[in-house]
Design a protein around this motif. Structure first.
Motif, PDB file in Angstrom:
ATOM      1  N   ALA A 211       0.621  -1.225  -0.260  1.00 27.16           N
ATOM      2  CA  ALA A 211      -0.112  -0.411  -0.261  1.00 27.16           C
ATOM      3  C   ALA A 211       0.932   1.147  -0.093  1.00 27.16           C
ATOM      4  N   LYS A 212       2.401   1.051  -0.125  1.00 30.54           N
ATOM      5  CA  LYS A 212       2.896   2.252   0.517  1.00 30.54           C
ATOM      6  C   LYS A 212       3.012   3.238   1.262  1.00 30.54           C
ATOM      7  N   ARG A 213       2.070   2.620   2.502  1.00 31.88           N
ATOM      8  CA  ARG A 213       1.726   3.386   4.072  1.00 31.88           C
ATOM      9  C   ARG A 213       2.386   2.938   4.875  1.00 31.88           C
ATOM     10  N   PRO A 214       2.097   3.892   5.867  1.00 31.31           N
ATOM     11  CA  PRO A 214       2.810   3.498   6.843  1.00 31.31           C
ATOM     12  C   PRO A 214       1.771   3.038   7.951  1.00 31.31           C
ATOM     13  N   ILE A 215       2.325   2.165   9.157  1.00 35.19           N
ATOM     14  CA  ILE A 215       1.811   0.874   9.536  1.00 35.19           C
ATOM     15  C   ILE A 215       0.738   1.996  10.442  1.00 35.19           C
ATOM     16  N   THR A 216      -0.360   2.261  10.820  1.00 38.39           N
ATOM     17  CA  THR A 216      -0.918   2.742  11.100  1.00 38.39           C
ATOM     18  C   THR A 216      -2.311   1.970  11.744  1.00 38.39           C
ATOM     19  N   VAL A 217      -3.138   2.501  13.117  1.00 41.04           N
ATOM     20  CA  VAL A 217      -4.023   1.630  13.323  1.00 41.04           C
ATOM     21  C   VAL A 217      -5.258   1.284  12.344  1.00 41.04           C
ATOM     22  N   PRO A 218      -5.238   2.896  10.788  1.00 36.81           N
ATOM     23  CA  PRO A 218      -6.139   2.808   9.825  1.00 36.81           C
ATOM     24  C   PRO A 218      -5.590   1.313   9.049  1.00 36.81           C
ATOM     25  N   LEU A 219      -4.178   1.817   8.984  1.00 37.36           N
ATOM     26  CA  LEU A 219      -4.286   0.565   7.921  1.00 37.36           C
ATOM     27  C   LEU A 219      -4.628  -0.578   8.781  1.00 37.36           C
ATOM     28  N   LEU A 220      -3.851  -1.531   9.743  1.00 33.31           N
ATOM     29  CA  LEU A 220      -4.606  -2.163   9.498  1.00 33.31           C
ATOM     30  C   LEU A 220      -6.114  -3.075   9.823  1.00 33.31           C
ATOM     31  N   ARG A 221      -6.639  -1.615  10.157  1.00 33.83           N
ATOM     32  CA  ARG A 221      -8.537  -1.845   9.938  1.00 33.83           C
ATOM     33  C   ARG A 221      -8.669  -1.891   8.346  1.00 33.83           C
ATOM     34  N   ALA A 222      -8.264  -1.332   7.758  1.00 29.63           N
ATOM     35  CA  ALA A 222      -7.695  -1.620   6.142  1.00 29.63           C
ATOM     36  C   ALA A 222      -7.789  -2.903   5.610  1.00 29.63           C
ATOM     37  N   PRO A 228     -11.602 -12.345   3.385  1.00 32.28           N
ATOM     38  CA  PRO A 228     -13.084 -12.425   2.759  1.00 32.28           C
ATOM     39  C   PRO A 228     -13.923 -12.339   3.380  1.00 32.28           C
ATOM     40  N   HIS A 229     -13.669 -13.111   5.249  1.00 34.02           N
ATOM     41  CA  HIS A 229     -14.288 -13.374   6.491  1.00 34.02           C
ATOM     42  C   HIS A 229     -14.150 -12.297   7.783  1.00 34.02           C
ATOM     43  N   PRO A 230     -14.314 -11.742   7.953  1.00 28.63           N
ATOM     44  CA  PRO A 230     -13.860 -10.003   8.578  1.00 28.63           C
ATOM     45  C   PRO A 230     -13.360 -10.527   9.721  1.00 28.63           C
ATOM     46  N   SER A 231     -12.187 -10.962  11.366  1.00 31.01           N
ATOM     47  CA  SER A 231     -12.338 -11.463  12.125  1.00 31.01           C
ATOM     48  C   SER A 231     -11.244 -10.235  13.150  1.00 31.01           C
ATOM     49  N   PRO A 232     -11.349  -9.943  14.090  1.00 31.22           N
ATOM     50  CA  PRO A 232     -10.499  -9.892  14.811  1.00 31.22           C
ATOM     51  C   PRO A 232     -10.012 -10.961  15.170  1.00 31.22           C
ATOM     52  N   ASN A 233     -10.371 -11.818  16.128  1.00 29.11           N
ATOM     53  CA  ASN A 233      -9.886 -13.073  16.391  1.00 29.11           C
ATOM     54  C   ASN A 233      -9.039 -13.919  14.848  1.00 29.11           C
ATOM     55  N   GLN A 234      -9.261 -13.427  13.441  1.00 29.10           N
ATOM     56  CA  GLN A 234      -8.730 -14.490  12.629  1.00 29.10           C
ATOM     57  C   GLN A 234      -7.428 -14.631  13.033  1.00 29.10           C
TER      58      GLN A 234
END
Length: 240
Positions: A211-222, A228-234
């Motif tokens: 993505a050529k973006r620094p690691i931030t919380v918004p990037l992590l969320r993205a 395919p099946h977003p889950s915080p425990n994936q």
């Protein structure tokens, strides 16, 4: 991006070097010094690193790793080997609490073999792991007694502070600088097993580069939202 995450590299193979000991330093030291004719029973809750340690110790040519998915024939071959069979010098038995009676019978025989060969050149090392202390396992009494024949260690799960420190050090080893808010978000919203967290770091590193973006919380969320099946425990780790 989705294909990139599907192809992400697995977490590093378990080793004694990459095991984050935390409160389990005594157990780790004993395993580092483990020699022939020694037996160890490790117990503790999920996430304490039982499988990591057994996999690490059995990663050698003369060792065997067995768990509840291993065939009974594999248990029999190490418990009562015939003269033509290769005899491993280290046997690791994982998830004792999940084994059925035929496999438990083989573990009983294996302990007997361990004791009988202890003073010979065929001595072996035996490492067994389960979720509960020997006294709390629903086992036949003679097998429960054998679990305490040599060393017994309880493994504890890392505290949040220890996991934060370990995660920061693993990120630094990959050349990643994670802000405190990123570390806090991961530990608050994501699976806390250290192997899975290590795999998440690899995925995050790949995603950030693509993505050529620094690691931030918004990037992590993205990144997680693109699954395919977003889950915080994936989990990204192939290890159980």
């Amino acid at each position: 991006m989705k294909q990139l995450l599907l192809d992400v590299l697995a977490a590093p193979a378990p080793s004694l070097e990459n095991y984050v000991a935390g409160p389990n330093t005594e157990a780790l030291a004993a395993l580092r010094a483990l020699g022939p004719a020694r037996a160890v029973y490790l117990w503790g809750p999920a996430g304490c690193g039982r499988t990591h340690l057994l996999r690490a110790l059995s990663d050698r040519r003369d060792a065997v790793y067995l768990d509840s998915r291993s065939p009974v024939s594999a248990y029999r071959s190490v418990a009562q080997p015939d003269e033509s069979s290769a005899r491993p010098r280290l046997v690791a038995i994982d998830d004792l609490h999940l084994l059925d009676e035929p496999r438990l019978a083989c573990v009983f025989s294996l302990y007997n073999r361990w004791r009988e060969t202890a003073a010979t050149d065929m001595a072996l090392s035996l490492i067994v792991a389960g979720e509960l202390a020997p006294g709390n396992l629903e086992l036949r009494e003679d097998l429960r007694t054998r679990l305490g024949w040599d060393l017994v260690f309880r493994l504890d799960v890392l505290s949040d502070a220890e996991k934060t420190d370990a995660l920061a050090r693993q990120a630094a080893s990959r050349g990643l600088q994670l802000a405190p808010e990123v570390l806090n978000w991961i530990l608050t919203h994501y699976e806390r097993d250290m192997r899975q967290l290590a795999a998440l770091l690899d995925a995050l590193d790949h995603y950030s580069l693509a993505a050529k973006r620094p690691i931030t919380v918004p990037l992590l969320r993205a990144m997680l939202a693109e699954q395919p099946h977003p889950s915080p425990n994936q989990s990204y780790s192939p290890l159980s």
